[in-house]
Enzyme design. Structure first.
Site, PDB file in Angstrom:
ATOM      1  N   ARG A 113     -30.708 -39.381  11.826  1.00 45.20           N
ATOM      2  CA  ARG A 113     -29.419 -39.415  12.533  1.00 45.20           C
ATOM      3  C   ARG A 113     -29.656 -38.951  13.960  1.00 45.20           C
ATOM      4  O   ARG A 113     -30.013 -37.796  14.189  1.00 45.20           O
ATOM      5  CB  ARG A 113     -28.413 -38.494  11.846  1.00 45.20           C
ATOM      6  N   HIS A 158     -31.031 -33.903  10.015  1.00 45.17           N
ATOM      7  CA  HIS A 158     -31.175 -35.364  10.001  1.00 45.17           C
ATOM      8  C   HIS A 158     -31.845 -35.853  11.290  1.00 45.17           C
ATOM      9  O   HIS A 158     -32.563 -36.856  11.281  1.00 45.17           O
ATOM     10  CB  HIS A 158     -29.807 -36.029   9.874  1.00 45.17           C
ATOM     11  N   ASP A 165     -29.578 -38.659   2.915  1.00 41.07           N
ATOM     12  CA  ASP A 165     -28.511 -38.574   1.930  1.00 41.07           C
ATOM     13  C   ASP A 165     -28.687 -39.749   0.981  1.00 41.07           C
ATOM     14  O   ASP A 165     -28.854 -40.904   1.430  1.00 41.07           O
ATOM     15  CB  ASP A 165     -27.140 -38.663   2.600  1.00 41.07           C
ATOM     16  N   GLU A 247     -24.065 -30.037  -0.873  1.00 37.26           N
ATOM     17  CA  GLU A 247     -23.946 -31.503  -0.903  1.00 37.26           C
ATOM     18  C   GLU A 247     -24.962 -32.057  -1.896  1.00 37.26           C
ATOM     19  O   GLU A 247     -26.170 -32.014  -1.639  1.00 37.26           O
ATOM     20  CB  GLU A 247     -24.186 -32.094   0.492  1.00 37.26           C
ATOM     21  N   HIS A 250     -27.716 -34.501  -0.334  1.00 37.34           N
ATOM     22  CA  HIS A 250     -28.465 -34.148   0.883  1.00 37.34           C
ATOM     23  C   HIS A 250     -29.812 -33.502   0.529  1.00 37.34           C
ATOM     24  O   HIS A 250     -29.859 -32.467  -0.143  1.00 37.34           O
ATOM     25  CB  HIS A 250     -27.614 -33.178   1.703  1.00 37.34           C
TER      26      HIS A 250
END
Length: 273
Positions: A113, A158, A165, A247, A250
């Site tokens: 990301r 990320h 994910d 999460e 993740h």
């Protein structure tokens, strides 16, 4: 580069004039083709497109489209690709081998990301009026609390290229209906069959569900979702990944090659060379 080419041509012309020819050769009727600049160096050193390492792994890159907690494509996602460091991608291929042996396949929602995407999330969080996706992704949490409760953060691991994910799907993978913007929203905490028809096996919530029910070991999650989360964690842990306990989706590769570097190149094949 253009200036260097012009200078080089000038040097060649001066040399030709000093060769003692009685009459210069006529100029060519067609000018020579311009010299091409060398290809730009890859902006993400050591990164790969996951599909090039293991095309068996499914992808559903949510931030490249509108089906995410913001409701639009996120800055920096030029193509719906999973980019990872080669080390993380190779480890994920091992996970896929193990998953397939048990009748499942991995499906990734997000991988590398870029920092501009994290900045986009931060800017979005500061605009309280933009909550069109609240009903699905954070139905029981105030938007103003998403950062404080750890659901969104910047910088994010990320951006280092070894965090992703993901979920598990059955093999063969069930079909998944396309997301239709404007459709009525169903909370990500709703039972499977009521929430968005993701083809994931039941994990107790949808992906990017900003709710304590998405915490990996939340005691309210019962079988089969509890066992499915444990299966994903076991597969990932065996290959060197670490789960973020808030999460279930993740995971970060423990031996990531860039533990202190946050990259900003866009999600695009051109970024990996």
């Amino acid at each position: 580069m253009a200036a260097a080419v012009v200078a080089a041509l000038g040097v060649l012309a001066a040399s030709a004039g000093g060769c003692g020819r009685s009459s210069p050769e006529p100029a060519p009727s067609t000018p020579p083709a311009p010299t091409s600049a060398p290809a730009a160096a890859p902006r993400l050193p050591g990164f790969v497109v996951l599909a090039d390492v293991d095309p068996r792994i499914l992808t559903d890159i949510r931030y490249a489209g509108a089906h995410n907690f913001v409701g639009r494509p996120i800055a920096g996602y030029r193509e719906p690709l999973c980019l990872l460091t080669r080390e993380a991608a190779e480890a994920l291929r091992q996970v896929q081998d193990a998953a397939l042996a048990g009748g499942h396949s991995l499906k990734v929602y997000d991988c590398y990301r870029p920092q501009p995407a994290a900045d986009d999330f931060l800017a979005w969080a500061k605009r309280p009026g933009e909550q069109q996706m609240k009903g699905e992704f954070y139905p029981r949490v105030a938007k103003s609390a998403l950062f404080d409760q750890g659901y969104i953060g910047t910088p994010t691991s990320h951006s280092r290229g070894s965090t992703l994910d993901l979920t598990l799907v059955d093999v063969p993978a069930p079909s998944q209906p396309p997301y239709a913007p404007g459709r009525p929203l169903v909370p990500c905490t709703a039972p499977v069959g009521q929430r968005f028809a993701d083809n994931s096996i039941d994990m107790g919530t949808g992906f990017d569900c900003f709710d304590s029910l998405a915490h990996t070991d939340d005691p309210r999650v019962t079988d089969p979702a509890r066992e499915n989360r444990r299966l994903l964690r076991r597969l990932m842990t065996d290959a060197g990944f670490v789960n973020y306990d808030r999460e279930w989706w993740h995971y970060r590769y423990r031996d990531e090659p860039y533990p202190d570097t946050y990259f900003d190149a866009p999600v695009a094949r051109a970024s990996v060379g």
